[in-house]
Design a protein around this motif. Structure first.
Motif, mmCIF file in Angstrom:
data_model
loop_
_atom_site.group_PDB
_atom_site.id
_atom_site.type_symbol
_atom_site.label_atom_id
_atom_site.label_comp_id
_atom_site.label_asym_id
_atom_site.label_seq_id
_atom_site.Cartn_x
_atom_site.Cartn_y
_atom_site.Cartn_z
ATOM 1 N N GLU A 347 36.389 26.614 0.742
ATOM 2 C CA GLU A 347 37.200 27.146 -0.357
ATOM 3 C C GLU A 347 36.333 27.149 -1.614
ATOM 4 O OE1 GLU A 347 41.033 25.285 -0.816
ATOM 5 O OE2 GLU A 347 41.160 24.818 1.324
ATOM 6 N N PHE A 348 36.197 28.307 -2.248
ATOM 7 C CA PHE A 348 35.263 28.451 -3.360
ATOM 8 C C PHE A 348 35.908 29.166 -4.543
ATOM 9 C CE2 PHE A 348 32.636 27.960 0.338
ATOM 10 C CZ PHE A 348 31.493 27.304 -0.090
ATOM 11 N N ILE A 349 35.426 28.811 -5.724
ATOM 12 C CA ILE A 349 35.696 29.560 -6.958
ATOM 13 C C ILE A 349 34.347 29.939 -7.554
ATOM 14 C CG2 ILE A 349 36.666 29.529 -9.281
ATOM 15 C CD1 ILE A 349 38.566 27.325 -8.352
ATOM 16 N N ILE A 350 34.208 31.189 -7.932
ATOM 17 C CA ILE A 350 33.028 31.647 -8.666
ATOM 18 C C ILE A 350 33.530 32.397 -9.895
ATOM 19 C CG2 ILE A 350 30.957 33.092 -8.630
ATOM 20 C CD1 ILE A 350 30.879 32.682 -5.591
ATOM 21 N N ALA A 351 33.058 32.016 -11.059
ATOM 22 C CA ALA A 351 33.517 32.658 -12.288
ATOM 23 C C ALA A 351 32.356 32.870 -13.242
ATOM 24 C CB ALA A 351 34.593 31.801 -12.968
ATOM 25 N N VAL A 352 32.380 33.988 -13.959
ATOM 26 C CA VAL A 352 31.406 34.278 -15.012
ATOM 27 C C VAL A 352 32.171 34.692 -16.257
ATOM 28 C CG1 VAL A 352 29.563 34.958 -13.433
ATOM 29 C CG2 VAL A 352 31.170 36.691 -14.266
ATOM 30 N N PRO A 375 35.688 38.662 -1.668
ATOM 31 C CA PRO A 375 36.769 37.711 -1.952
ATOM 32 C C PRO A 375 37.977 37.973 -1.060
ATOM 33 C CG PRO A 375 35.930 38.734 -3.959
ATOM 34 C CD PRO A 375 35.355 39.502 -2.814
ATOM 35 N N ASN A 376 38.834 36.957 -0.922
ATOM 36 C CA ASN A 376 40.058 37.127 -0.171
ATOM 37 C C ASN A 376 41.006 38.081 -0.887
ATOM 38 O OD1 ASN A 376 39.193 34.001 0.243
ATOM 39 N ND2 ASN A 376 39.973 34.896 2.126
ATOM 40 N N ASP A 377 41.999 38.575 -0.150
ATOM 41 C CA ASP A 377 43.030 39.381 -0.778
ATOM 42 C C ASP A 377 43.655 38.586 -1.923
ATOM 43 O OD1 ASP A 377 42.552 41.336 1.075
ATOM 44 O OD2 ASP A 377 44.225 40.743 2.391
ATOM 45 N N SER A 378 43.909 39.265 -3.032
ATOM 46 C CA SER A 378 44.444 38.628 -4.247
ATOM 47 C C SER A 378 43.497 37.560 -4.776
ATOM 48 C CB SER A 378 45.837 38.023 -3.988
ATOM 49 O OG SER A 378 46.722 39.004 -3.503
ATOM 50 N N GLY A 379 42.218 37.682 -4.417
ATOM 51 C CA GLY A 379 41.249 36.678 -4.842
ATOM 52 C C GLY A 379 40.364 37.119 -5.976
ATOM 53 N N ILE A 380 40.776 38.136 -6.705
ATOM 54 C CA ILE A 380 40.009 38.606 -7.857
ATOM 55 C C ILE A 380 40.950 38.665 -9.051
ATOM 56 C CG2 ILE A 380 38.554 40.432 -8.796
ATOM 57 C CD1 ILE A 380 38.035 41.394 -5.975
ATOM 58 N N ILE A 381 40.702 37.888 -10.076
ATOM 59 C CA ILE A 381 41.540 37.905 -11.271
ATOM 60 C C ILE A 381 40.643 37.908 -12.503
ATOM 61 C CG2 ILE A 381 43.395 36.658 -10.083
ATOM 62 C CD1 ILE A 381 42.637 34.195 -11.759
ATOM 63 N N ASP A 383 39.920 40.301 -14.916
ATOM 64 C CA ASP A 383 38.975 41.412 -15.079
ATOM 65 C C ASP A 383 37.758 41.250 -14.171
ATOM 66 O OD1 ASP A 383 40.605 42.600 -17.028
ATOM 67 O OD2 ASP A 383 39.692 41.395 -18.609
ATOM 68 N N SER A 384 38.012 40.785 -12.958
ATOM 69 C CA SER A 384 36.971 40.591 -11.934
ATOM 70 C C SER A 384 35.931 39.550 -12.337
ATOM 71 C CB SER A 384 36.268 41.921 -11.615
ATOM 72 O OG SER A 384 37.190 42.881 -11.138
ATOM 73 N N LYS A 385 36.286 38.673 -13.272
ATOM 74 C CA LYS A 385 35.375 37.606 -13.685
ATOM 75 C C LYS A 385 35.550 36.338 -12.855
ATOM 76 C CE LYS A 385 33.746 39.768 -17.428
ATOM 77 N NZ LYS A 385 32.329 40.154 -17.577
ATOM 78 N N ILE A 386 36.700 36.206 -12.173
ATOM 79 C CA ILE A 386 37.004 35.002 -11.406
ATOM 80 C C ILE A 386 37.283 35.413 -9.963
ATOM 81 C CG2 ILE A 386 38.469 32.964 -11.207
ATOM 82 C CD1 ILE A 386 39.236 33.383 -14.158
ATOM 83 N N LEU A 387 36.523 34.869 -9.025
ATOM 84 C CA LEU A 387 36.665 35.194 -7.616
ATOM 85 C C LEU A 387 37.069 33.950 -6.832
ATOM 86 C CD1 LEU A 387 33.426 37.335 -6.990
ATOM 87 C CD2 LEU A 387 35.638 38.085 -7.916
ATOM 88 N N PHE A 388 38.029 34.124 -5.910
ATOM 89 C CA PHE A 388 38.454 33.056 -5.022
ATOM 90 C C PHE A 388 38.078 33.426 -3.588
ATOM 91 C CE2 PHE A 388 42.217 32.775 -8.113
ATOM 92 C CZ PHE A 388 41.535 31.912 -8.950
ATOM 93 N N PHE A 389 37.549 32.440 -2.854
ATOM 94 C CA PHE A 389 37.238 32.608 -1.436
ATOM 95 C C PHE A 389 37.916 31.466 -0.682
ATOM 96 C CE2 PHE A 389 33.814 34.307 -3.974
ATOM 97 C CZ PHE A 389 33.488 35.520 -3.378
ATOM 98 N N ASN A 390 38.769 31.806 0.271
ATOM 99 C CA ASN A 390 39.497 30.782 1.013
ATOM 100 C C ASN A 390 39.327 31.045 2.505
ATOM 101 O OD1 ASN A 390 41.160 28.758 1.862
ATOM 102 N ND2 ASN A 390 43.028 29.584 0.973
ATOM 103 N N GLY A 391 38.323 30.418 3.119
ATOM 104 C CA GLY A 391 38.061 30.589 4.532
ATOM 105 C C GLY A 391 37.235 31.806 4.878
#
Length: 446
Positions: A347-352, A375-381, A383-391
């Motif tokens: 499970e990851f968070i990447i943000a710029v 990124p996973n579905d609904s994993g970009i919030i 303005d595409s600066k924050i990405l979520f990866f879950n599995g």
């Protein structure tokens, strides 16, 4: 504020002066400690930790914070060492070593929990209104410390930060989140009571405001360390305001009954006021609204949340190192403890922030095979600066100072300035106590 970013170079071509540490697998041992001599009402920063050379065979970890540092990591001449033992709050811990050091040897404490910071200039009264704003007692200082350490532990938890980022992003659409504040709990302050005071010394400045973007608010919460004097607040008995603070640097004051172990279990007044010091008022969700996010998130484990020893013992930190590479940055993961078999980060968070853009996330294995990750579905919030990866992928951390088994490469675009940075966090679905976090300041490198 100093954030140590590891170079990723572990001296593989020159280990001649580290032969002793090769035998003991880069382990150092605390030998003794002493309590620091400090004024009872002295302030602190949560980054006030340093490693100091004393003579030819003695190192000191100077912990000028209320934190317990369990098996801390230090970097000496490009190598990472695990120090066995606990460094107690506001103490100096001594390490006897055979490492051959010179006065020019490079040494640094490695921060494994970089997120949520304070810079308390002093605990004192307001000399102009000492009855309304008295000096905190030793008990009150402990109350503040409990609030700060609890929030810091949670703010380095990947799942909570994902929850927090979603809250900030959805604030305008989810007004029900703040209904508890509006209907049931005591109002905590009035913006009319705030005054702005300019105190220099913010160090790395991520001050924000109510109208800022989601990612800028998140970066401010995680990274900004506003300078403030901490008072107590003791108004007339019929005054139901529980705290006040300046918008930006200046001061902060809380009622004794509004903090742990008293407080309001559905409302965190200290965090509300601390966010005022970050630059927020009441209209953007970072004071009213956010002050209930943590209590609602942790409502079934309230006492454990405030138990710093419990949080330290529960935590299983994973080290992330970083280095620049072409048009991006490589992140590698290392397990200092090796007590959980085959820890798998998935499970990851990447943000710029600022004008930086994430163009590509690539997983690289130990054979240099590369796989682009979406990124996973609904994993970009944000303005595409924050990405979520879950599995979507997994990384198995390596041992300290060994070649990384797998790593992440982030290809970046856009423009950088002196506040441009990357946040990377990770945890394990199977072992949520495993936490990895790093902030990489990239301004001037793009």
């Amino acid at each position: 504020m100093l954030f140590l970013v590891l170079s990723g170079c572990y001296g593989e071509d020159d280990k001649s002066h580290h032969n002793i540490e090769e035998k003991n697998n880069y382990i150092l041992q605390l030998s003794s400690s002493e309590v620091q001599i400090r004024e009872p009402n002295a302030g602190y920063s949560l980054n006030d930790v340093d490693i100091i050379k004393k003579g030819n065979d003695l190192l000191v970890i100077a912990n000028g914070t209320p934190r317990i540092l369990s098996n801390p990591l230090v970097k000496i001449e490009g190598f990472i060492y695990k120090v066995l033992g606990e460094v107690q709050p506001f103490s100096n811990a001594f390490i006897e070593t055979d490492i051959i050091l010179s006065d020019e040897s490079e040494m640094a404490f490695i921060e494994e929990q970089p997120f949520f910071n304070v810079k308390i200039t002093e605990f004192k009264e307001d000399v102009n209104k000492p009855l309304e704003w008295p000096k905190p007692s030793s008990f009150n200082i402990e109350q503040y410390n409990n609030e700060i350490l609890a929030i810091k532990s949670l703010s380095n938890d990947t799942r909570f930060v994902r929850h927090l980022a979603n809250y900030i992003h959805d604030y305008d659409k989810k007004r029900d989140i703040v209904s508890l504040y509006k209907n049931n709990y005591l109002p905590n302050c009035s913006s009319a009571e705030h005054r702005t005071v300019d105190i220099k010394g913010d160090n790395l400045n991520f001050k924000s405001k109510d109208t800022d973007t989601t990612v800028n608010k998140l970066f401010s919460y995680l990274l900004h360390a506003p300078s403030a004097i901490y008072h107590m607040y003791a108004p007339s008995p019929d005054n139901n305001i529980v705290g006040k603070a300046t918008i930006g640097n200046g001061w902060l004051g809380m009622k004794e009954r509004a903090m742990y172990p008293y407080g309001y279990r559905g409302f965190n007044g200290f965090l509300h006021e601390k966010m005022h010091n970050h630059g927020f008022n009441h209209s953007g969700g970072m004071t009213s609204g956010l002050d209930q996010v943590i209590p609602k998130y942790y409502e079934n484990n309230w006492d454990n949340y405030f138990d710093h020893t419990f949080q330290v013992n529960r935590s299983y930190p994973i080290l992330i190192s970083s280095k620049s590479d072409n048009n991006g940055f490589v992140f590698e993961f290392f397990d200092k403890n090796q007590t959980i078999t085959n820890v798998e980060l998935n499970e990851f968070i990447i943000a710029v922030n600022q004008n930086v853009e994430i163009l590509k996330v690539v997983l690289i294995d130990d054979s240099n095979n590369k796989k682009v990750i979406a990124p996973n579905d609904s994993g970009i919030i944000g303005d595409s600066k924050i990405l979520f990866f879950n599995g979507a992928f997994s990384v198995i951390p390596s041992k300290l100072n060994e070649k990384a088994l797998s790593k992440l490469y982030l290809e970046l675009g856009g423009t950088y300035n002196d506040k441009s940075g990357i946040i990377v966090m990770a945890t394990s679905t199977k072992h949520p106590e495993v936490q990895a976090a790093i902030f990489k300041l990239i301004g001037g490198e793009g």
